[in-house]
Motif scaffolding. Structure first.
Motif, PDB file in Angstrom:
ATOM      1  N   ASN A   9       0.822  -1.208   0.000  1.00  0.00           N
ATOM      2  CA  ASN A   9       0.000   0.000   0.000  1.00  0.00           C
ATOM      3  C   ASN A   9       0.857   1.258   0.000  1.00  0.00           C
ATOM      4  O   ASN A   9       0.551   2.242  -0.688  1.00  0.00           O
ATOM      5  CB  ASN A   9      -0.930   0.013   1.211  1.00  0.00           C
ATOM      6  N   GLU A  10       1.937   1.246   0.770  1.00  0.00           N
ATOM      7  CA  GLU A  10       2.813   2.413   0.831  1.00  0.00           C
ATOM      8  C   GLU A  10       3.550   2.614  -0.484  1.00  0.00           C
ATOM      9  O   GLU A  10       3.739   3.752  -0.931  1.00  0.00           O
ATOM     10  CB  GLU A  10       3.795   2.256   1.989  1.00  0.00           C
ATOM     11  N   ALA A  11       3.955   1.503  -1.122  1.00  0.00           N
ATOM     12  CA  ALA A  11       4.635   1.599  -2.416  1.00  0.00           C
ATOM     13  C   ALA A  11       3.710   2.202  -3.465  1.00  0.00           C
ATOM     14  O   ALA A  11       4.137   3.012  -4.297  1.00  0.00           O
ATOM     15  CB  ALA A  11       5.124   0.221  -2.860  1.00  0.00           C
ATOM     16  N   LEU A  12       2.446   1.809  -3.433  1.00  0.00           N
ATOM     17  CA  LEU A  12       1.491   2.375  -4.387  1.00  0.00           C
ATOM     18  C   LEU A  12       1.335   3.874  -4.148  1.00  0.00           C
ATOM     19  O   LEU A  12       1.335   4.663  -5.102  1.00  0.00           O
ATOM     20  CB  LEU A  12       0.150   1.664  -4.260  1.00  0.00           C
ATOM     21  N   ALA A  13       1.205   4.265  -2.883  1.00  0.00           N
ATOM     22  CA  ALA A  13       1.057   5.687  -2.574  1.00  0.00           C
ATOM     23  C   ALA A  13       2.293   6.474  -3.000  1.00  0.00           C
ATOM     24  O   ALA A  13       2.178   7.568  -3.570  1.00  0.00           O
ATOM     25  CB  ALA A  13       0.796   5.864  -1.078  1.00  0.00           C
ATOM     26  N   GLU A  14       3.469   5.913  -2.741  1.00  0.00           N
ATOM     27  CA  GLU A  14       4.698   6.600  -3.146  1.00  0.00           C
ATOM     28  C   GLU A  14       4.793   6.680  -4.667  1.00  0.00           C
ATOM     29  O   GLU A  14       5.233   7.696  -5.221  1.00  0.00           O
ATOM     30  CB  GLU A  14       5.917   5.867  -2.582  1.00  0.00           C
ATOM     31  N   GLY A  15       4.356   5.622  -5.369  1.00  0.00           N
ATOM     32  CA  GLY A  15       4.337   5.663  -6.823  1.00  0.00           C
ATOM     33  C   GLY A  15       3.432   6.756  -7.350  1.00  0.00           C
ATOM     34  O   GLY A  15       3.747   7.436  -8.331  1.00  0.00           O
ATOM     35  N   ALA A  16       2.289   6.953  -6.704  1.00  0.00           N
ATOM     36  CA  ALA A  16       1.378   8.026  -7.115  1.00  0.00           C
ATOM     37  C   ALA A  16       2.027   9.389  -6.920  1.00  0.00           C
ATOM     38  O   ALA A  16       1.914  10.274  -7.779  1.00  0.00           O
ATOM     39  CB  ALA A  16       0.078   7.931  -6.323  1.00  0.00           C
ATOM     40  N   ILE A  17       2.721   9.568  -5.805  1.00  0.00           N
ATOM     41  CA  ILE A  17       3.415  10.834  -5.561  1.00  0.00           C
ATOM     42  C   ILE A  17       4.510  11.047  -6.599  1.00  0.00           C
ATOM     43  O   ILE A  17       4.666  12.151  -7.143  1.00  0.00           O
ATOM     44  CB  ILE A  17       4.001  10.848  -4.132  1.00  0.00           C
ATOM     45  N   ILE A  18       5.255  10.004  -6.895  1.00  0.00           N
ATOM     46  CA  ILE A  18       6.296  10.076  -7.923  1.00  0.00           C
ATOM     47  C   ILE A  18       5.691  10.479  -9.265  1.00  0.00           C
ATOM     48  O   ILE A  18       6.295  11.231 -10.044  1.00  0.00           O
ATOM     49  CB  ILE A  18       7.029   8.723  -8.034  1.00  0.00           C
ATOM     50  N   ALA A  19       4.468   9.993  -9.539  1.00  0.00           N
ATOM     51  CA  ALA A  19       3.790  10.306 -10.804  1.00  0.00           C
ATOM     52  C   ALA A  19       3.266  11.729 -10.863  1.00  0.00           C
ATOM     53  O   ALA A  19       2.795  12.169 -11.908  1.00  0.00           O
ATOM     54  CB  ALA A  19       2.644   9.333 -11.029  1.00  0.00           C
ATOM     55  N   GLY A  20       3.321  12.444  -9.740  1.00  0.00           N
ATOM     56  CA  GLY A  20       2.842  13.823  -9.720  1.00  0.00           C
ATOM     57  C   GLY A  20       1.490  14.004  -9.085  1.00  0.00           C
ATOM     58  O   GLY A  20       0.895  15.089  -9.177  1.00  0.00           O
ATOM     59  N   CYS A  21       0.964  12.964  -8.425  1.00  0.00           N
ATOM     60  CA  CYS A  21      -0.316  13.103  -7.740  1.00  0.00           C
ATOM     61  C   CYS A  21      -0.173  14.075  -6.573  1.00  0.00           C
ATOM     62  O   CYS A  21       0.706  13.914  -5.722  1.00  0.00           O
ATOM     63  CB  CYS A  21      -0.780  11.741  -7.233  1.00  0.00           C
ATOM     64  N   ARG A  22      -1.044  15.056  -6.534  1.00  0.00           N
ATOM     65  CA  ARG A  22      -1.017  16.036  -5.458  1.00  0.00           C
ATOM     66  C   ARG A  22      -2.382  16.223  -4.806  1.00  0.00           C
ATOM     67  O   ARG A  22      -2.611  17.185  -4.087  1.00  0.00           O
ATOM     68  CB  ARG A  22      -0.489  17.385  -5.974  1.00  0.00           C
ATOM     69  N   GLY A  23      -3.269  15.260  -5.057  1.00  0.00           N
ATOM     70  CA  GLY A  23      -4.573  15.324  -4.422  1.00  0.00           C
ATOM     71  C   GLY A  23      -5.082  13.932  -4.098  1.00  0.00           C
ATOM     72  O   GLY A  23      -5.167  13.082  -4.993  1.00  0.00           O
ATOM     73  N   PHE A  24      -5.386  13.676  -2.842  1.00  0.00           N
ATOM     74  CA  PHE A  24      -5.959  12.396  -2.434  1.00  0.00           C
ATOM     75  C   PHE A  24      -7.224  12.676  -1.648  1.00  0.00           C
ATOM     76  O   PHE A  24      -7.227  13.470  -0.705  1.00  0.00           O
ATOM     77  CB  PHE A  24      -4.993  11.595  -1.568  1.00  0.00           C
ATOM     78  N   PHE A  25      -8.304  11.995  -2.036  1.00  0.00           N
ATOM     79  CA  PHE A  25      -9.601  12.165  -1.383  1.00  0.00           C
ATOM     80  C   PHE A  25     -10.143  10.773  -1.083  1.00  0.00           C
ATOM     81  O   PHE A  25     -10.366   9.992  -2.010  1.00  0.00           O
ATOM     82  CB  PHE A  25     -10.560  12.931  -2.292  1.00  0.00           C
ATOM     83  N   GLY A  26     -10.332  10.474   0.178  1.00  0.00           N
ATOM     84  CA  GLY A  26     -10.744   9.116   0.498  1.00  0.00           C
ATOM     85  C   GLY A  26     -11.428   9.001   1.841  1.00  0.00           C
ATOM     86  O   GLY A  26     -11.660   9.991   2.547  1.00  0.00           O
ATOM     87  N   TYR A  27     -11.746   7.751   2.157  1.00  0.00           N
ATOM     88  CA  TYR A  27     -12.382   7.411   3.419  1.00  0.00           C
ATOM     89  C   TYR A  27     -11.798   6.069   3.827  1.00  0.00           C
ATOM     90  O   TYR A  27     -11.739   5.143   3.018  1.00  0.00           O
ATOM     91  CB  TYR A  27     -13.896   7.317   3.229  1.00  0.00           C
ATOM     92  N   PRO A  28     -11.328   5.926   5.070  1.00  0.00           N
ATOM     93  CA  PRO A  28     -10.570   4.727   5.430  1.00  0.00           C
ATOM     94  C   PRO A  28     -11.404   3.454   5.431  1.00  0.00           C
ATOM     95  O   PRO A  28     -12.562   3.466   5.854  1.00  0.00           O
ATOM     96  CB  PRO A  28     -10.054   5.052   6.840  1.00  0.00           C
ATOM     97  N   ILE A  29     -10.808   2.381   4.943  1.00  0.00           N
ATOM     98  CA  ILE A  29     -11.408   1.048   5.020  1.00  0.00           C
ATOM     99  C   ILE A  29     -10.287   0.029   4.875  1.00  0.00           C
ATOM    100  O   ILE A  29      -9.465   0.111   3.951  1.00  0.00           O
ATOM    101  CB  ILE A  29     -12.505   0.847   3.949  1.00  0.00           C
ATOM    102  N   THR A  30     -10.251  -0.925   5.778  1.00  0.00           N
ATOM    103  CA  THR A  30      -9.280  -2.010   5.712  1.00  0.00           C
ATOM    104  C   THR A  30      -9.614  -2.896   4.516  1.00  0.00           C
ATOM    105  O   THR A  30     -10.796  -3.151   4.271  1.00  0.00           O
ATOM    106  CB  THR A  30      -9.355  -2.844   7.010  1.00  0.00           C
ATOM    107  N   PRO A  31      -8.622  -3.399   3.771  1.00  0.00           N
ATOM    108  CA  PRO A  31      -7.177  -3.312   3.973  1.00  0.00           C
ATOM    109  C   PRO A  31      -6.472  -2.274   3.095  1.00  0.00           C
ATOM    110  O   PRO A  31      -5.337  -2.487   2.681  1.00  0.00           O
ATOM    111  CB  PRO A  31      -6.724  -4.725   3.600  1.00  0.00           C
ATOM    112  N   SER A  32      -7.137  -1.141   2.818  1.00  0.00           N
ATOM    113  CA  SER A  32      -6.519  -0.119   1.960  1.00  0.00           C
ATOM    114  C   SER A  32      -6.027   1.091   2.747  1.00  0.00           C
ATOM    115  O   SER A  32      -5.416   1.994   2.178  1.00  0.00           O
ATOM    116  CB  SER A  32      -7.538   0.367   0.915  1.00  0.00           C
ATOM    117  N   SER A  33      -6.295   1.129   4.048  1.00  0.00           N
ATOM    118  CA  SER A  33      -6.154   2.378   4.805  1.00  0.00           C
ATOM    119  C   SER A  33      -4.740   2.946   4.826  1.00  0.00           C
ATOM    120  O   SER A  33      -4.557   4.164   4.982  1.00  0.00           O
ATOM    121  CB  SER A  33      -6.646   2.169   6.240  1.00  0.00           C
TER     122      SER A  33
END
Length: 351
Positions: A9-33
């Motif tokens: 999950n952290e690798a995916l988030a870091e990949g999104a940041i590397i890609a230039g993602c600067r906006g995240f909108f969500g609501y927590p739910i296991t196992p994606s939190s």
């Protein structure tokens, strides 16, 4: 670049940041939190925006708004949360807004459980919401691909002005592996359609309501032409020892790694077996299946579900070979289990 030990999950988030993602909108739910948690720590330091919305419905509509400004934005959830987002995803698809949607799957239906599953396949590959639309779906099989596919997902979203989904099992989201970090993306595509303020030009309007029947039909033909282009150009699959295979096992995501181990063990026993791993679940890589039919006498779909991808395999095979199924739900089959199933079929059929 250095190797770093990271959770999927952290690798995916870091990949999104590397890609230039600067906006995240969500609501927590296991196992994606962990994706949301990682973004909450990182984005504010990058002059980005993190919002924990009051619901999944609110979150996906925030993605709609963020994407309409031309920014790279995303959301992440699990099965029930993705279900709640489907109306918004349909709106985003019609509005032709590029974004990344991540489903770290759990078992279902209903609330289900946090155990590993691939049972959101129908939801992901058939659009999921209302109307005639599709979302491209990528299925990583390693923590490295969790990072890499986040970058690829944003690239494809911008290329086709369409939402792209990454679907991974909860196990892959939670497991840790060493990965090679990527260089940050420094140049993003121009988006002349974005809502950024007129500044003396004709205003851009993002809208999905078409009261004219003729224009509604025109819009839908336009979208279908885009999906046809995706299907022609973006099918991706890995083929492993299929050249002479009499039995071909088809599996995606983390399950494909387990199947590959079983295939290698069966090969050592003289069984001509191979594997096809769909990387794009939609567009489904049916051409890889059709090529394998030239030598294959039988196919075996292996899924962590009650059987969903098997329907696409059967469509691709088009009656030229039988397609069998082996699956579990909430429990990931181990290599020995798959090996025994392969050997059972091989002995029964005399392969």
């Amino acid at each position: 670049m250095p190797k770093v030990l990271m959770k999927g999950n952290e690798a995916l988030a870091e990949g999104a940041i590397i890609a230039g993602c600067r906006g995240f909108f969500g609501y927590p739910i296991t196992p994606s939190s962990e994706i949301a948690e990682y973004m909450a720590r990182k984005l504010p330091k990058l002059n980005g925006v993190f919002v924990q919305a009051e619901s999944e419905l609110a979150a996906i509509n925030m993605v709609y708004g963020g994407a309409s400004t031309g920014q790279r934005v995303m959301t992440a959830s699990s099965g029930p949360g993705i279900s709640l987002k489907q109306e918004g995803i349909s709106f985003i698809a019609e509005a032709e807004l590029p974004c990344l949607i991540v489903n770290i799957s759990r078992g279902g239906p209903g609330l289900g459980g946090i155990q590993p599953a691939q049972s959101d396949y129908f939801q992901a590959t058939r659009g999921g919401g209302h109307g005639d639309y599709r979302t491209m779906v990528l299925a990583p099989s390693s923590v490295q691909e969790m990072m890499d596919f986040a970058v690829t997902g944003f690239e494809l979203a911008d290329k086709y002005r369409s939402p792209v989904m990454i679907m991974a099992e909860g196990t892959l989201g939670q497991m840790m592996e060493p990965i090679i970090m990527r260089e940050p993306v420094t140049k993003l595509p121009e988006k002349p359609w974005a809502v950024t303020g007129c500044r003396g030009r004709k205003p851009n309007i993002i809208n999905t309501l078409h009261l004219s029947a003729e224009y509604l039909e025109e819009r839908n033909h336009h979208l279908q032409n885009k999906y046809t282009s995706m299907a022609l150009n973006e099918k991706r699959a890995e083929s492993f020892q299929t050249e002479d295979a009499e039995l071909v096992v088809v599996a995606f995501g983390l399950m494909a790694r387990i199947v590959k181990k079983a295939v290698m063990e069966a090969r050592q026993q003289g069984v001509k077996v191979g594997m096809i791993r769909p990387i794009t679940l939609w567009p489904f890589p049916d051409e890889a299946i059709r090529q394998a039919v030239n030598s294959a006498k039988r196919f075996l779909a292996v899924e962590i579900s009650m059987g969903q991808m098997i329907e696409d395999i059967r469509l691709a095979v088009a009656g030229r070979a039988p397609v069998e199924f082996y699956g579990r739900i909430g429990i990931t089959p181990n290599p020995e289990e798959i090996y025994q199933e392969i050997m059972r079929i091989a002995q029964r059929e005399g392969y």
